[in-house]
Scaffold this motif. Sequence first.
Motif, PDB file in Angstrom:
ATOM      1  N   ALA A 152      -7.034   7.222   0.719  1.00  0.00           N
ATOM      2  CA  ALA A 152      -8.540   6.986   0.714  1.00  0.00           C
ATOM      3  C   ALA A 152      -9.125   6.630  -0.762  1.00  0.00           C
ATOM      4  O   ALA A 152     -10.017   5.874  -0.955  1.00  0.00           O
ATOM      5  CB  ALA A 152      -9.511   8.027   1.210  1.00  0.00           C
ATOM      6  N   ASN A 153      -8.114   6.891  -1.533  1.00  0.00           N
ATOM      7  CA  ASN A 153      -8.440   6.691  -3.219  1.00  0.00           C
ATOM      8  C   ASN A 153      -7.359   5.807  -3.778  1.00  0.00           C
ATOM      9  O   ASN A 153      -6.981   6.017  -4.905  1.00  0.00           O
ATOM     10  CB  ASN A 153      -8.464   8.204  -3.734  1.00  0.00           C
ATOM     11  N   HIS A 154      -6.571   5.091  -2.660  1.00  0.00           N
ATOM     12  CA  HIS A 154      -5.448   4.233  -3.313  1.00  0.00           C
ATOM     13  C   HIS A 154      -5.735   2.905  -2.752  1.00  0.00           C
ATOM     14  O   HIS A 154      -5.978   2.601  -1.529  1.00  0.00           O
ATOM     15  CB  HIS A 154      -4.041   5.090  -2.679  1.00  0.00           C
ATOM     16  N   MET A 155      -5.343   1.808  -3.585  1.00  0.00           N
ATOM     17  CA  MET A 155      -5.330   0.514  -2.995  1.00  0.00           C
ATOM     18  C   MET A 155      -4.090  -0.309  -3.612  1.00  0.00           C
ATOM     19  O   MET A 155      -3.701  -0.038  -4.658  1.00  0.00           O
ATOM     20  CB  MET A 155      -6.759  -0.286  -3.515  1.00  0.00           C
ATOM     21  N   ARG A 156      -3.671  -1.231  -2.764  1.00  0.00           N
ATOM     22  CA  ARG A 156      -2.601  -2.129  -3.222  1.00  0.00           C
ATOM     23  C   ARG A 156      -2.805  -3.580  -2.977  1.00  0.00           C
ATOM     24  O   ARG A 156      -3.737  -3.896  -2.237  1.00  0.00           O
ATOM     25  CB  ARG A 156      -1.310  -1.586  -2.304  1.00  0.00           C
ATOM     26  N   LEU A 157      -2.585  -4.413  -4.384  1.00  0.00           N
ATOM     27  CA  LEU A 157      -2.867  -5.722  -4.210  1.00  0.00           C
ATOM     28  C   LEU A 157      -1.388  -6.161  -4.369  1.00  0.00           C
ATOM     29  O   LEU A 157      -0.444  -5.967  -4.971  1.00  0.00           O
ATOM     30  CB  LEU A 157      -3.732  -6.006  -5.465  1.00  0.00           C
ATOM     31  N   CYS A 158      -1.156  -7.415  -3.375  1.00  0.00           N
ATOM     32  CA  CYS A 158       0.123  -7.834  -3.324  1.00  0.00           C
ATOM     33  C   CYS A 158       0.035  -9.517  -2.897  1.00  0.00           C
ATOM     34  O   CYS A 158      -1.248  -9.797  -2.193  1.00  0.00           O
ATOM     35  CB  CYS A 158       1.178  -7.313  -2.316  1.00  0.00           C
ATOM     36  N   GLU A 159       0.855 -10.448  -3.216  1.00  0.00           N
ATOM     37  CA  GLU A 159       0.744 -11.759  -2.624  1.00  0.00           C
ATOM     38  C   GLU A 159       1.057 -11.851  -1.123  1.00  0.00           C
ATOM     39  O   GLU A 159       0.886 -12.765  -0.346  1.00  0.00           O
ATOM     40  CB  GLU A 159       1.827 -12.668  -3.417  1.00  0.00           C
ATOM     41  N   GLY A 160       1.678 -10.724  -0.576  1.00  0.00           N
ATOM     42  CA  GLY A 160       2.058 -10.480   0.984  1.00  0.00           C
ATOM     43  C   GLY A 160       2.645  -9.111   1.098  1.00  0.00           C
ATOM     44  O   GLY A 160       3.098  -8.623   0.061  1.00  0.00           O
ATOM     45  N   HIS A 161       2.453  -8.580   2.194  1.00  0.00           N
ATOM     46  CA  HIS A 161       2.850  -7.179   2.324  1.00  0.00           C
ATOM     47  C   HIS A 161       4.346  -6.890   2.008  1.00  0.00           C
ATOM     48  O   HIS A 161       4.271  -5.661   1.165  1.00  0.00           O
ATOM     49  CB  HIS A 161       2.666  -6.694   3.883  1.00  0.00           C
ATOM     50  N   GLY A 162       5.159  -7.689   2.164  1.00  0.00           N
ATOM     51  CA  GLY A 162       6.409  -7.474   1.692  1.00  0.00           C
ATOM     52  C   GLY A 162       6.907  -7.853   0.354  1.00  0.00           C
ATOM     53  O   GLY A 162       7.828  -7.649  -0.005  1.00  0.00           O
ATOM     54  N   ALA A 163       5.731  -8.433  -0.348  1.00  0.00           N
ATOM     55  CA  ALA A 163       6.273  -8.557  -1.869  1.00  0.00           C
ATOM     56  C   ALA A 163       5.869  -7.617  -2.814  1.00  0.00           C
ATOM     57  O   ALA A 163       4.867  -6.649  -2.179  1.00  0.00           O
ATOM     58  CB  ALA A 163       5.164 -10.044  -2.120  1.00  0.00           C
ATOM     59  N   PRO A 164       6.276  -7.416  -3.766  1.00  0.00           N
ATOM     60  CA  PRO A 164       6.046  -6.478  -4.823  1.00  0.00           C
ATOM     61  C   PRO A 164       4.518  -6.697  -5.251  1.00  0.00           C
ATOM     62  O   PRO A 164       3.930  -7.847  -5.217  1.00  0.00           O
ATOM     63  CB  PRO A 164       6.768  -6.682  -6.212  1.00  0.00           C
ATOM     64  N   GLY A 165       4.042  -5.450  -5.308  1.00  0.00           N
ATOM     65  CA  GLY A 165       2.481  -5.440  -5.655  1.00  0.00           C
ATOM     66  C   GLY A 165       1.970  -4.686  -6.817  1.00  0.00           C
ATOM     67  O   GLY A 165       2.898  -4.014  -7.566  1.00  0.00           O
ATOM     68  N   ILE A 166       0.722  -4.565  -6.998  1.00  0.00           N
ATOM     69  CA  ILE A 166       0.267  -3.548  -8.082  1.00  0.00           C
ATOM     70  C   ILE A 166      -0.665  -2.681  -7.381  1.00  0.00           C
ATOM     71  O   ILE A 166      -1.227  -2.617  -6.249  1.00  0.00           O
ATOM     72  CB  ILE A 166      -0.498  -4.167  -8.951  1.00  0.00           C
TER      73      ILE A 166
END
Length: 418
Positions: A165-179
């Motif tokens: 609930a206090n964590h988010m992920r940004l990525c170009e696609g779910h299977g790609a590396p993200g921040i």
Amino acid sequence: MALVEINFDGIVGPSHNYAGLSPGNLAATSNAGLTSRPREAALEGIAKMRANLRLGLAQGILPPHDRPDERWLAALATDYGAAATYLKAQALSASPMWAANAATVSPAPDAGDGKCHLTVANLVTMAHRSHEWSETLAQLRLAFADAAFAVHPPVPAPFGDEGAANHMRLCEGHGAPGIEIFVYGESGGPFPARQRRDASEAVARAHRLDPAHTIFAQQSVEAIAAGAFHNDVVAVANERVLFAHELAFEDKAGLYADIALKAPWAEIVEVPAHRVSLADAIQSYLFNAQLVTLPDGAMALILPGEARGNTAVWSWLGEMIAGNGPIRRLEVVDVRQSMRNGGGPACLRLRVVCDPATVDPRFLVDEAKLDRLAAVIEAHWPEEIAIAEIGDPALISRICAARRALLVELELIGLLDR
């Protein structure tokens, strides 16, 4: 290995009641003392999962915990029959239904060892939630026993951690590396800040995240004071998109600059405060929607009915959809019973990006399995629970029998012996 996002929804437990145990959660405290409808609540959750399946999304479940938690009461040198009323309520809480607080999840592409990491939340800020972690850990170690996963015990107290609930992920696609973006709180008003930066940093280290692809951002003190007890009440992310209220973050400019540097492909969709106030956002749970990517690549918001019922929120959403932004579809679901206790569609699910073949199939569902679970709920879940009943031995017996029936149907009867 094909990585997809699976939403694991908490099945609303048969002890679902409105004891108002969560200061800072305005819906929970304002509805304290009302009569709850556990059967209706659980069936609403099943209907939401069914709707997700029909959208082409992968869906899993996490079963309700053993309630009342006699082991926790025993550690307090009492039992349910002898416990004070407030301890009875805390031992009986169905709060594990909000699976967004079960754990923090880092998919394999983000981790240095190539595993999907899950760290169970400790939830130490609230007594009724602080005893969830041991059964959550047992469930996650069973569901994600494959070598593709690493499941970690919680960060120790007093460093409060309330999970995804206090964590988010940004990525170009779910299977790609993200921040990965960890949002922590600092109390500046009448309500506690539930996520500590120390805890977030510990989780990031355990998950072997690259510091260059990790962000720690402070939740707005104003938002917490207004009743945004978790970040997911004012912001949600999915793949390339961060969808947030203008007043979600204490240093918005700094966060947005960091995102632009580390994820230049990301897009921020910000809802202006002059169009949707914090009060409207919190009442409607606009941001506690599931922001998902559909099989055709379009993004959809899965919203509670309360969002459609709020004039300011629905008006702004209509204009957004009419534009050329990345969120192209609105789906409305009825989770009214959960909403009255302070949890919207996003609260009910834990997002895990993984290969479905690596997940214990007993924790995955299709329409046929949901039909079977709905039949168990119809037959065994209490129709109503009035607050005055929470000490009734007959009710407790029914709650225990209902959970057992569900675990038998799921072939997870071993969880009774955790």
